[in-house]
Design a protein around this motif. Structure first.
Motif, PDB file in Angstrom:
ATOM      1  N   ARG A   2       0.843  -1.032   0.193  1.00  0.00           N
ATOM      2  CA  ARG A   2      -0.001   0.026   0.371  1.00  0.00           C
ATOM      3  C   ARG A   2       0.738   1.052   0.227  1.00  0.00           C
ATOM      4  O   ARG A   2       2.023   1.283   0.240  1.00  0.00           O
ATOM      5  CB  ARG A   2      -1.019   0.028   1.317  1.00  0.00           C
ATOM      6  CG  ARG A   2      -2.140   1.225   1.537  1.00  0.00           C
ATOM      7  CD  ARG A   2      -3.105   0.684   2.300  1.00  0.00           C
ATOM      8  NE  ARG A   2      -4.179   0.277   1.701  1.00  0.00           N
ATOM      9  CZ  ARG A   2      -5.227  -0.386   1.829  1.00  0.00           C
ATOM     10  NH1 ARG A   2      -5.250  -0.373   3.552  1.00  0.00           N
ATOM     11  NH2 ARG A   2      -5.628  -1.356   1.589  1.00  0.00           N
ATOM     12  N   HIS A 229      -3.382   3.301 -13.539  1.00  0.00           N
ATOM     13  CA  HIS A 229      -3.237   2.295 -12.523  1.00  0.00           C
ATOM     14  C   HIS A 229      -4.869   2.813 -11.142  1.00  0.00           C
ATOM     15  O   HIS A 229      -5.938   2.308 -10.960  1.00  0.00           O
ATOM     16  CB  HIS A 229      -2.802   1.421 -11.432  1.00  0.00           C
ATOM     17  CG  HIS A 229      -3.013   0.492 -10.590  1.00  0.00           C
ATOM     18  ND1 HIS A 229      -4.455  -0.776  -9.869  1.00  0.00           N
ATOM     19  CD2 HIS A 229      -2.963   1.526  -9.355  1.00  0.00           C
ATOM     20  CE1 HIS A 229      -4.369  -1.263  -8.863  1.00  0.00           C
ATOM     21  NE2 HIS A 229      -3.663   0.430  -8.020  1.00  0.00           N
ATOM     22  N   ASP A 230      -4.049   4.005 -11.097  1.00  0.00           N
ATOM     23  CA  ASP A 230      -4.770   5.381 -10.307  1.00  0.00           C
ATOM     24  C   ASP A 230      -4.164   6.251  -9.864  1.00  0.00           C
ATOM     25  O   ASP A 230      -3.310   6.728 -11.359  1.00  0.00           O
ATOM     26  CB  ASP A 230      -4.770   5.003  -8.570  1.00  0.00           C
ATOM     27  CG  ASP A 230      -6.453   5.084  -7.859  1.00  0.00           C
ATOM     28  OD1 ASP A 230      -7.128   5.486  -8.439  1.00  0.00           O
ATOM     29  OD2 ASP A 230      -6.292   4.364  -6.549  1.00  0.00           O
ATOM     30  N   LEU A 239      -3.638  10.129  -2.471  1.00  0.00           N
ATOM     31  CA  LEU A 239      -3.812   8.675  -3.463  1.00  0.00           C
ATOM     32  C   LEU A 239      -3.816   8.070  -2.874  1.00  0.00           C
ATOM     33  O   LEU A 239      -2.417   8.101  -2.125  1.00  0.00           O
ATOM     34  CB  LEU A 239      -3.363   8.986  -4.511  1.00  0.00           C
ATOM     35  CG  LEU A 239      -3.631   7.724  -5.265  1.00  0.00           C
ATOM     36  CD1 LEU A 239      -5.067   7.384  -5.961  1.00  0.00           C
ATOM     37  CD2 LEU A 239      -3.240   7.803  -7.174  1.00  0.00           C
ATOM     38  N   THR A 241      -3.204   3.820  -2.385  1.00  0.00           N
ATOM     39  CA  THR A 241      -4.194   2.879  -3.406  1.00  0.00           C
ATOM     40  C   THR A 241      -2.604   1.284  -2.976  1.00  0.00           C
ATOM     41  O   THR A 241      -1.590   1.479  -2.649  1.00  0.00           O
ATOM     42  CB  THR A 241      -3.568   3.427  -4.840  1.00  0.00           C
ATOM     43  OG1 THR A 241      -4.407   2.337  -5.641  1.00  0.00           O
ATOM     44  CG2 THR A 241      -2.145   3.351  -4.864  1.00  0.00           C
TER      45      THR A 241
END
Length: 263
Positions: A2, A229-230, A239, A241
């Protein structure tokens, strides 16, 4: 693994910017992130005199970032400026956490689009990789993203995750270039690319500098297959992710560009 991409809008005030770091680290730690990434020029925004603000890696500013990282139990990267003997500074990425303090000095200086970073900044010459609990990570800064050789070198040294910290210059087509380059470097190195940029100052009602790159936002995470992906928008945000570093090994088996390179 993460990760947290902490997209901030730095100011000329070092203490105010430390407050932004503290807020981002807190959000990253609360979400269980292993790595919190802040942009280039986190210490102070571009468009101001950098030499009077520069501090050594064992100075107060880096020390406070290190304390925040250690207290949170995570690794933090943040762009800062360190002094040089010739009166310029180095554009340094601080990498710090529990029992850890390292630096990456930007290798490719932004002498482009009418901006001459080398006038005030001395170039680095050493790539940096570091082993974190979940992956080996390589570190790059802004204009570095236009040079695939650095990314393939980091991959050859074991990195499956590439951090790019930026204060991207605004202008026609610059967001397209940012996304294209992040995706291209992911494909070149068959690695994850975590590209964290400064937020667009206009998103919070602040006029950007006309003479310096002060950010456009759109921090982006790209898979080893070159897929976004993000991503964030233009304004300040964090963010959070999850990425899978082992997918880099899968990509390298399926698309062995590193093994097949001739040059």
């Amino acid at each position: 693994m993460r990760v947290a991409l902490c997209q901030i809008a730095s100011t000329p005030d070092l203490d105010a910017n430390l407050e932004l770091v503290a807020g981002g680290v807190r959000r990253a730690a609360e979400a269980g992130a292993e790595l919190a990434i802040f942009p280039e020029a986190t210490m102070a925004c571009f468009g101001v005199q950098l030499a009077p603000l520069a501090e050594p890696l064992d100075g107060a500013w880096a020390g406070e970032v290190g304390r925040l990282a250690s207290d949170a139990g995570i690794t933090v990267t943040a762009g800062m400026f360190t002094p040089t003997e010739d009166g310029r500074v180095t554009n340094t990425m601080l990498v710090t956490g529990p029992g850890m303090r390292a630096r990456y000095d930007k290798i490719h200086l932004y002498d482009a689009f009418g901006f001459t970073e080398s006038r005030n900044v001395a170039e680095g010459d050493q790539p940096l990789t570091m082993r974190l609990p979940s992956a080996t990570v390589g570190f790059t800064t802004c204009y570095d993203i236009r040079f695939p050789g650095l990314f393939t070198t980091l991959a050859e040294r074991g990195a499956s995750v590439m951090v790019t910290a930026a204060s991207w210059g605004a202008g026609s087509g610059k967001r397209d270039q940012w996304e294209l380059l992040a995706r291209a470097r992911a494909l070149d190195s068959t690695s994850w690319v975590l590209a964290c940029g400064q937020a667009d100052p206009r998103s919070i009602g602040r006029e950007p500098s006309a003479k310096a790159p002060t950010g456009i936002g759109y921090s982006t995470v790209v898979t080893p297959y070159g897929v976004i992906h993000d991503q964030l928008d233009a304004e300040p945000d964090v963010l959070i992710t999850d990425i899978a570093p082992e997918r880099a090994e899968q990509a390298r088996e399926e698309i062995p560009v590193l093994a097949n390179r001739k040059f």
